[in-house]
Motif scaffolding. Sequence first.
Motif, short mmCIF file in Angstrom:
data_model
loop_
_atom_site.label_atom_id
_atom_site.label_comp_id
_atom_site.label_asym_id
_atom_site.label_seq_id
_atom_site.Cartn_x
_atom_site.Cartn_y
_atom_site.Cartn_z
N THR A 164 5.54 -9.93 -9.09
CA THR A 164 5.47 -8.47 -8.91
C THR A 164 6.77 -8.02 -8.26
OG1 THR A 164 4.14 -6.65 -8.05
CG2 THR A 164 4.45 -8.54 -6.61
N THR A 165 7.02 -6.72 -8.35
CA THR A 165 8.22 -6.14 -7.73
C THR A 165 7.82 -5.27 -6.54
OG1 THR A 165 8.17 -4.26 -9.26
CG2 THR A 165 9.55 -6.14 -9.85
N VAL A 166 8.70 -5.26 -5.54
CA VAL A 166 8.51 -4.41 -4.36
C VAL A 166 9.79 -3.58 -4.20
CG1 VAL A 166 8.06 -4.32 -1.90
CG2 VAL A 166 7.04 -6.15 -3.29
N ASN A 167 9.65 -2.25 -4.32
CA ASN A 167 10.78 -1.34 -4.16
C ASN A 167 10.84 -0.88 -2.70
OD1 ASN A 167 11.63 -1.26 -6.94
ND2 ASN A 167 9.78 -0.08 -7.35
N ILE A 168 11.87 -1.29 -2.00
CA ILE A 168 11.99 -1.03 -0.57
C ILE A 168 13.12 -0.04 -0.34
CG2 ILE A 168 12.40 -2.06 1.70
CD1 ILE A 168 11.33 -4.69 0.60
#
Length: 710
Positions: free
Chosen positions: A253-257
Amino acid sequence: MLTRNCLSLLLWVLFDGGLLTPLQSQPQQTLATESRKNVFIMPGRQSPAQRVKRGWVWNQFFVLEEYMGSEPQYVGKLHSDLDKGVGSVKYTLSGDGAGTVFTIDETTGDIHAIRSLDREEKPFYTLRAQAVDIHTRKPLEPESEFIIKVQDINDNEPKFLDGPYVASVPEMSPVGAYVLQVKATDADDPTYGNSARVVYSILQGQPYFSIDPKTGVIRTALPNMDREVKEQYQVLIQAKDMGGQLGGLAGTTTVNITLTDVNDNPPRFPKSIFHLKVPESSVVGSAIGRIRAVDPDFGKNAEIEYNIVPGDGGNLFDIVTDEDTQEGVIKLKKPLDFETKKAYTFKVEASNLHLDHRFHSVGPFKDTATVKINVLDVDEPPVFSKPLYTMEVYEDTPVGTIIGAVTAQDLDVGSSAIRYFIDWKSDGDSYFTIDGTEGTIATNELLDRESTPQYNFSIIASKISNPSLTSKVNVLINVLDVNEFPPEISVPYETAVCENAKPGQVIQIISAADRDLSPAGQQFSFRLSPEAAIKPNFTVRDYRTIVVLYVALRRQKKKDTLMTSKEDIRDNVIHYDDEGGGEEDTQAFDIGALRNPKVIEDNKIRRDIKPDTLCLPRQRPPVEDNTDIRDFINQRLQENDVDPTAPPYDSLATYAYEGDGSVAESLSSIDSRTTEADQDYDYLADWGPRFKVLADMFGEEESYNSDKVT
């Protein structure tokens, strides 16, 4: 592969599950001869003396999920003690999945799965087995229930059900600052093996962030990450089962920070000097220029306040912040004048409104710049030397007399000549004229102060080079008085005085007016006329604002009253030794009859004695010709009613009036307009014995004080 799985299952059933009971003296049923089968044996029927054992000996079967072989997957075998191997026993299978998922060989009791199973879809099946005599069709054993469990294999990868994720963390955060926790779910059996044991790792996003392999908590891995350098980060997270070992399944999964802003940057001017050009005609309060300091922060952390540093040139200007652009808007506080000052220089300071104490050590969060303003010359209208001109002129001054002048100048470079003229809209009567070149004002008509004491009009000055540029000023002209009218007595006075008035008694206040002056502040000098001063029975005291007429009576020797008692004020019968004194003799009896008792109700003077106070002077207008006697009596009656010092109401008052048509006119002294000083009473002796008493009363003059009585 099938043989190995079946053998493993068999051993697990035999030794771990404890599901089989060792057979008694039946070598043909020994398990050692069934190396690859799951065998469940039904003990046969015993004699009544023998111990009865349970016919079905099993608990559950196991079958692998997701079997992909070409042949049906062998599950296990059913066997009854009554089965002698001659084909006399028939095995039947019923229940969950019987016939569709599982089949049984009626003769041998072998059970097979005829299709691939999925543990995540259905983890176990409940079935019923029975042994039937093939000839009689009767059950050899009671029907018993057993379970076939689908054995899990690692066929599901971990999944992030809430992904992709969005998170934020303040810039300049320390290492280990919490960002977010992710979670992956594995559909495999968590109670069997490592198929569902998940381990987390970062595939993309290092070295900025780290993740806990067990909990999935993401934290910062580098200090002082600056939003102004890089604001967005995309981190790729992996979750792998089988404890992360080789061969495990994985999901990502991707996490946009996003790095959120903190006030870690002060505002900075892009240049040290700003140049502005401003016309001198700029309106006070208008914006004349903009400057801007740059703050790389965001939102409220980038809000800037501008201030003019106190010093030379800054008092004419003001600066405010444009909330939309964060620019400093310079506004004009006072008028500019190119001819007075052509340039201004001042400093402007830009500072943050919201400071962060964590970054005070970085330095002051403000910056300064210099602003230079050049004033541009604008063609302006003439300027008068005064905001208001006040002039004075005497009334009746000859026409054409110059009474003053106005002056206007062109302050621009290369000044122009000025033309003057009167604004006729405010001076329609044209009492004055103005010289168009010199600005001198002269009278155009004779002025009368009593008619118009003041004039107010406007003068307009325009440039000859540009007549459209004009200025206006008010001129106030006061007309001064010339003493052309003598003072006049305000009203005609006719004063009456009682004969017993004491010297110094005020009998009249006289006022005068002069048409040359306004009523306020008029001052006059009063004195008796030369004719009245020869034998002055009266004197005048001049108080500048009021003039008082005093009685200065000549002292005369008079006969004592004929009344036997001065205190007796009742009606009396008087005996005279002579003819009497006539109508003027009022000492013998009281003439104040016909009194109204209510008029003096509040007066505290005794009513049983004659008052000793002086009678008040009575103002009586002159009696006109042909006036009815009744009007005269009513007038006298009213005067007595309101006199608080008059005698009591039981006295008799007489009113002497001869009426009209008498040749001798009235003999009463009431209407006499001459003073005693003007009378010569010696002639009374010639009138006969009846007038002898009058001659004695008024003829014997005594010395009197000729000084003025105050």
